[in-house]
Scaffold this motif. Structure first.
Motif, PDB file in Angstrom:
ATOM      1  N   GLU A 175       0.891  -1.366   0.034  1.00 28.81           N
ATOM      2  CA  GLU A 175      -0.179  -0.176  -0.135  1.00 28.81           C
ATOM      3  C   GLU A 175       0.808   1.318  -0.050  1.00 28.81           C
ATOM      4  O   GLU A 175       2.041   1.512   0.610  1.00 28.81           O
ATOM      5  CB  GLU A 175      -1.000  -0.016   1.154  1.00 28.81           C
ATOM      6  CG  GLU A 175      -1.746   1.359   1.233  1.00 28.81           C
ATOM      7  CD  GLU A 175      -2.920   0.960   2.491  1.00 28.81           C
ATOM      8  OE1 GLU A 175      -3.433   1.966   2.773  1.00 28.81           O
ATOM      9  OE2 GLU A 175      -3.052  -0.153   2.978  1.00 28.81           O
ATOM     10  N   ASN A 176       0.538   2.373  -0.882  1.00 29.62           N
ATOM     11  CA  ASN A 176       1.183   3.485  -1.022  1.00 29.62           C
ATOM     12  C   ASN A 176       2.792   3.249  -1.481  1.00 29.62           C
ATOM     13  O   ASN A 176       3.333   4.192  -1.003  1.00 29.62           O
ATOM     14  CB  ASN A 176       1.061   4.416   0.349  1.00 29.62           C
ATOM     15  CG  ASN A 176      -0.256   4.471   0.845  1.00 29.62           C
ATOM     16  OD1 ASN A 176      -1.079   5.087  -0.324  1.00 29.62           O
ATOM     17  ND2 ASN A 176      -0.674   4.535   1.850  1.00 29.62           N
ATOM     18  N   ALA A 177       3.101   2.297  -2.140  1.00 31.58           N
ATOM     19  CA  ALA A 177       4.462   2.012  -2.558  1.00 31.58           C
ATOM     20  C   ALA A 177       4.265   1.266  -3.852  1.00 31.58           C
ATOM     21  O   ALA A 177       3.519   1.395  -4.760  1.00 31.58           O
ATOM     22  CB  ALA A 177       5.397   1.037  -1.498  1.00 31.58           C
ATOM     23  N   GLY A 178       4.959   0.193  -4.094  1.00 28.84           N
ATOM     24  CA  GLY A 178       5.137  -0.689  -5.388  1.00 28.84           C
ATOM     25  C   GLY A 178       4.501  -1.786  -5.348  1.00 28.84           C
ATOM     26  O   GLY A 178       3.810  -2.340  -4.306  1.00 28.84           O
ATOM     27  N   THR A 179       4.994  -2.715  -6.407  1.00 27.44           N
ATOM     28  CA  THR A 179       4.645  -3.999  -6.647  1.00 27.44           C
ATOM     29  C   THR A 179       5.992  -4.845  -6.631  1.00 27.44           C
ATOM     30  O   THR A 179       6.299  -4.968  -7.629  1.00 27.44           O
ATOM     31  CB  THR A 179       3.592  -4.261  -7.578  1.00 27.44           C
ATOM     32  OG1 THR A 179       2.645  -3.441  -7.306  1.00 27.44           O
ATOM     33  CG2 THR A 179       3.088  -5.702  -7.385  1.00 27.44           C
ATOM     34  N   PRO A 180       6.552  -5.037  -5.532  1.00 25.94           N
ATOM     35  CA  PRO A 180       7.982  -5.704  -5.726  1.00 25.94           C
ATOM     36  C   PRO A 180       7.809  -7.070  -6.181  1.00 25.94           C
ATOM     37  O   PRO A 180       6.739  -7.931  -5.879  1.00 25.94           O
ATOM     38  CB  PRO A 180       8.838  -5.689  -4.471  1.00 25.94           C
ATOM     39  CG  PRO A 180       7.367  -5.262  -3.381  1.00 25.94           C
ATOM     40  CD  PRO A 180       6.309  -4.531  -4.096  1.00 25.94           C
ATOM     41  N   ILE A 181       8.759  -7.821  -6.881  1.00 25.67           N
ATOM     42  CA  ILE A 181       8.781  -9.141  -7.574  1.00 25.67           C
ATOM     43  C   ILE A 181       9.757  -9.785  -6.973  1.00 25.67           C
ATOM     44  O   ILE A 181      11.117  -9.248  -7.112  1.00 25.67           O
ATOM     45  CB  ILE A 181       8.542  -9.142  -9.013  1.00 25.67           C
ATOM     46  CG1 ILE A 181       7.294  -8.453  -9.332  1.00 25.67           C
ATOM     47  CG2 ILE A 181       8.606 -10.576  -9.371  1.00 25.67           C
ATOM     48  CD1 ILE A 181       6.987  -8.394 -10.762  1.00 25.67           C
TER      49      ILE A 181
END
Length: 94
Positions: free
Chosen positions: A13-19
């Motif tokens: 939330e309120n950041a990115g979508t790390p993989i």
């Protein structure tokens, strides 16, 4: 021999979508005892004490195993290295 691959996708939330990616390869030398290699690589979002979010690169490699002494007792061990950007670099032995 047994192998595995894991794909980790997080929605922060309120950041990115790390993989992230993780692979494991184990050699079983009897029914339950094994020695194996682990490796991981990817991105991670870390929340700092001041509530800001930092995106870091994460990599690691390690050896692990478990040797059963009898039906109830086993010895488990891990030896590895992990790096999380500029936040953490550690050697782990247990």
């Amino acid at each position: 021999m047994a192998g595995a691959y894991t794909l980790n996708i997080s929605d922060v939330e309120n950041a990115g979508t790390p993989i992230g990616h993780a692979v494991a390869l184990d050699r079983y030398y009897n029914e339950r005892s094994f020695a194996g290699l682990r490796a991981n690589s990817g991105r991670e979002e870390e929340v700092l004490p001041n509530s800001s979010v930092v995106d870091t690169s994460v990599t690691g490699i390690g050896l692990r195993g478990r040797h059963w002494l009898d039906a109830d007792w086993a010895i488990a061990w891990d030896l590895g290295w992990v790096s999380q950007g500029d936040l953490i670099t550690a050697t782990v032995c247990r």
